[in-house]
Design an enzyme around this catalytic site. Structure first.
Site, PDB file in Angstrom:
ATOM      1  N   HIS A 211      -9.976 -71.359   4.052  1.00  0.00           N
ATOM      2  CA  HIS A 211      -9.701 -72.068   2.790  1.00  0.00           C
ATOM      3  C   HIS A 211     -10.272 -73.481   2.840  1.00  0.00           C
ATOM      4  CE1 HIS A 211      -6.492 -73.014  -0.517  1.00  0.00           C
ATOM      5  NE2 HIS A 211      -7.525 -73.830  -0.620  1.00  0.00           N
TER       6      HIS A 211
ATOM      7  N   HIS B  68     -12.984 -76.403   0.409  1.00  0.00           N
ATOM      8  CA  HIS B  68     -13.704 -76.710  -0.830  1.00  0.00           C
ATOM      9  C   HIS B  68     -14.988 -77.451  -0.453  1.00  0.00           C
ATOM     10  CE1 HIS B  68     -10.203 -75.654  -3.369  1.00  0.00           C
ATOM     11  NE2 HIS B  68      -9.523 -76.040  -2.305  1.00  0.00           N
TER      12      HIS B  68
ATOM     13  N   ARG C 233     -17.464 -78.080  -2.786  1.00  0.00           N
ATOM     14  CA  ARG C 233     -17.838 -78.875  -3.967  1.00  0.00           C
ATOM     15  C   ARG C 233     -19.218 -78.603  -4.528  1.00  0.00           C
ATOM     16  NH1 ARG C 233     -12.647 -79.679  -4.695  1.00  0.00           N
ATOM     17  NH2 ARG C 233     -11.722 -81.419  -3.572  1.00  0.00           N
TER      18      ARG C 233
ATOM     19  N   HIS D 218      -1.798 -72.187   1.505  1.00  0.00           N
ATOM     20  CA  HIS D 218      -1.156 -73.490   1.774  1.00  0.00           C
ATOM     21  C   HIS D 218       0.347 -73.573   1.496  1.00  0.00           C
ATOM     22  CE1 HIS D 218      -1.899 -73.925  -2.541  1.00  0.00           C
ATOM     23  NE2 HIS D 218      -3.188 -74.177  -2.388  1.00  0.00           N
TER      24      HIS D 218
ATOM     25  N   ASP E 208      -7.775 -76.356   3.891  1.00  0.00           N
ATOM     26  CA  ASP E 208      -7.796 -76.801   2.491  1.00  0.00           C
ATOM     27  C   ASP E 208      -8.604 -78.106   2.369  1.00  0.00           C
ATOM     28  OD1 ASP E 208      -7.498 -76.768  -0.214  1.00  0.00           O
ATOM     29  OD2 ASP E 208      -5.315 -77.010  -0.238  1.00  0.00           O
TER      30      ASP E 208
END
Ligand SMILES: [Zn+2]
Ligand SMILES: [Zn+2]
Lengths: 308, 420
Positions: free
Chosen positions: B57, B59, B61, B228, B301
């Protein structure tokens, strides 16, 4: 003795001694105010900027009068006007003000913590004139000044605070300040408007307004924004008034010499009936004049700290 | 390139064992050492040698928010943190809800990245919650799960359809558990939010969705993975569900077992995340859930933001922190060095278990597997310095923390991707 921090951000951050210092100084300022000249030169040559992102004519005027009486030059920047460019960040605005050799920035903002952010970035002293739901320290200081004048002390008093506790920065500042000064705060209001974790603060929460007010030395109403009804926090204004207003009967339950306060502006008939607002026990008008004295005291103490 | 890694303490999360031995790498895979001639010999004496970490998990972008992070900078940051495989969430702009974007991400990562990137596709078109995304076509293109992370799949009926449909393609839904009607706030709801005058988000906002997703998973008998998790009751719900045999798995992130809501004091936007940091009792419950196996994996995360998105009023600041470069050291320091769990067990939550959830044959050091490994110094502490972060964003609450478990080398696919 002087204030420890360069800023006045909240009563959470102040010690009992610092609060006493401000209140004592405010008492002196009150004497100055009642004297004929109404002027001092304590802030001669100082520059004060009011930076208001939220409208509050009362608070802004009170600060402006305080600076004027003490000889400061003051400027007003309001975010609703053209002074703050659209899209300009808070930090950019504050840095601009700071670069103009400003001594004190008096700031009101709808977001909790905004004055703290600015205070950490600029050299000028920042006075929090109300931030979100966090604090409104000068309001609580003027409340304490008013109480002290009538009761001689804050120690051991029972102070009932009634109304929308959740959204009230006035309630929070008073809770932190009064508790530090040895008063016992009792709270009451709609259960939907009680801040979470309140049982872990020094306050005692009552489910009925009557229980909070019983034998109180001070009864303080809080403003409720009537629009909050639309977000489901209470069913109707009339139901609010029925259960949570400081009625004549409720006020009778307080000590016979209890004083009644309200930070204003008051929704008459909601927070309290007009008869109560205008009753001999009401010190609401006095709060307003003490507000100028407290703000003079804060301005004086912060600038004299800067001079050292 | 042939690499020999000598004398390291090799930790095997599959066998849950450790031994000092050599590791041989040839043509990008682990091989046995018979007659091995090496191009590069690495002395790992006194260091731990482990399979490369897998983050289920994060990000990255890209596309759309390259001013925060992109695939190149994000994978570089991952490699420095010991990650050799990362699964990136689809809340980009445009949203990764179709095969073309999946292919773009995979291609870009293969060409220019510093680790393996496995895209996660959106559950619904544009993550809007109303129509299924082309999950089958994205599966063909290489997604490893579906998620609308960043927001929940609010409608239970849409969640049910998504679970059934994704399951047909061997994928599971990763659920961002949040009841939006309760989550209108900026930090955990409690005494600290009251003291700071910030609107709170109650634990119930997470737990209600955890309960709903468990009920759907049990009713449909289809696996679901909960992202999460941050509260004690969430962990209790998962624990009870697992006892009943519900095919639910879940993750937590290092911030939920290393920090609590007190970190927000002073309006510290580096401690602002979603779900929010919780009270100490929840932090303890997260550790207990990791120790007893209720929590399957640790994910970062990793949520990079530009400085301007964090240096503003608390309520306006973006949620999230970067996580790649601190995750292993935080887990090692808080879970292993503190004596709460063995390194082997902790390591499985970063390797074999996320591999299982993402349906990948990764996270092992067996001969024939892709040569993904890390070497870490477990003995000496180091002070984490955010200025040395190699990702674009530096939004971390851990600047200046003294940690153990510094990654000194990352090898992925037989290539050295990071070397301290
Ligand atoms: Zn999420
Ligand atoms: Zn996420």
């Amino acid at each position: 003795m002087q204030l420890i921090s360069k800023d006045l951000l909240g009563l959470k951050e102040l010690s009992k001694e610092e609060i006493s210092l401000i209140l004592d100084t405010a008492d002196t300022m009150r004497l100055v105010l009642s004297a004929n000249s109404k002027k001092t030169s304590h802030l001669q040559g100082k520059s004060v900027v009011t930076l208001f992102y939220e409208n509050s004519t009362r608070t802004r005027l009170s600060f402006e009068m305080a600076s004027k009486f003490m000889g400061a030059s003051s400027a007003n920047i309001s975010a609703s006007g053209s002074s703050v460019k659209k899209g300009e960040s808070l930090i950019d605005t504050a840095r601009t003000i700071d670069s103009m050799a400003t001594d004190i920035v008096i700031m009101r903002h709808q977001q909790s913590g905004a004055p703290h952010l600015i205070a950490s970035k600029i050299n000028a002293s920042v006075i929090n004139a109300g931030d979100g739901m966090n604090e409104h320290p000068t309001q609580a200081l003027l409340d304490m000044m008013t109480i002290r004048k009538h009761k001689g002390t804050l120690e051991g008093l029972k102070v009932a605070i009634v109304g929308d506790l959740l959204h009230s920065r006035v309630a929070r500042s008073n809770l932190w300040g009064l508790s530090k000064m040895g008063a016992q705060v009792y709270l009451a209001g709609p259960a939907t408007m009680v801040p979470p974790g309140i049982e872990r603060t020094p306050a005692i929460l009552c489910s009925k307004v009557e229980d909070a007010v019983k034998d109180a030395d001070v009864v303080m109403g809080l403003r409720v924004q009537l629009e909050r009804q639309q977000s489901g926090l209470f069913p109707s204004v009339s139901e609010y008034a029925r259960f949570f207003s400081i009625s004549e009967d409720v006020l009778k339950m307080a000590k016979s010499d209890a004083i009644l306060m309200h930070p204003g502006p008051c929704n008459h008939g909601v927070e309290m009936p007009t008869a109560v607002y205008d009753s001999p026990q009401s010190v609401i008008n006095e709060q307003v004049s003490n507000g100028v004295a407290v703000r003079m005291a804060v301005l004086y103490l912060l600038t004299s700290r800067r001079n050292q | 390139m042939r690499i020999l890694i000598k004398n390291g303490l090799v930790i095997d999360p599959v066998k849950q064992s450790r031994e000092i031995r050599n590791i041989y790498i040839e043509n990008g895979i682990f091989v046995s050492g018979n007659g091995f001639v090496t191009d590069r010999e690495i002395d790992a004496e006194g260091k731990a040698v482990m399979p490369g970490l897998i983050d289920a998990h994060c990000h990255l972008r890209e596309p759309g928010f390259e001013y925060r992070e992109d695939i190149v900078s994000g994978t570089r940051s991952a490699a420095r943190g010991g990650f050799t495989t990362i699964a990136c969430m689809p809340n980009t702009s445009p949203v990764c809800d179709n095969a073309a974007i999946v292919e773009y991400i995979i291609h870009k990562a293969e060409e220019q990245g510093s680790c393996r990137v496995l895209p996660i596709g959106a559950v619904t078109k544009g993550q809007k919650g109303s129509e299924l995304a082309e999950i089958g076509l994205m599966a063909e293109a290489g997604i490893v799960a579906v998620s609308d992370d960043g927001r929940p799949v609010e409608q239970s009926d849409m969640m049910r359809k998504a679970m059934i449909y994704a399951n047909q393609f061997g994928l599971r839904v990763i659920s961002h558990c949040e009841d939006m009607s309760l989550a209108d706030g900026h930090m955990n709801e409690g005494i600290v939010s009251t003291e700071l005058g910030l609107k709170g988000i109650p634990a119930a906002a997470e737990e209600i969705m955890v309960a709903r997703d468990i009920i759907l998973s049990e009713y449909l008998n289809i696996p679901i993975h909960l992202a999460h998790l941050s509260t004690a009751r969430s962990i209790d719900l998962v624990r009870m569900a697992k006892d009943r045999g519900v095919p639910v798995t879940c993750e937590t992130c290092p911030h939920y077992f290393t920090l609590n809501e007190e970190a927000v004091r002073g309006f510290n936007t580096m401690a602002k995340m979603n779900p929010p940091l919780r009270p100490e009792s929840d932090r303890e419950a997260i550790i207990a859930g990791l120790v007893d196996g209720t929590i399957d994996i640790i994910a970062t995360d990793h949520a990079p933001h530009h400085a301007d998105e964090k240096e503003i009023e608390f309520a306006l600041a973006n949620n999230g922190i970067v996580g790649f470069e601190t995750a292993f050291a935080l887990a090692y320091t808080w879970l292993v060095r503190s004596g709460r769990m063995s390194l082997e067990k902790m390591l499985a939550k970063f390797t074999t278990d996320p591999a299982k959830i993402l349906g990948q044959k990764l996270g092992t050091i067996d001969s024939g597997s892709p040569a993904d490994l890390i070497i870490a110094d477990l003995e000496n502490s180091f002070v984490f310095d955010k200025k040395q972060i190699v990702g674009k964003a530096k939004n971390t609450p851990y600047d200046g923390f003294e940690l153990y478990g510094k990654i000194v080398m990352t090898v992925q696919g037989g290539k050295i991707r990071y070397e301290a």
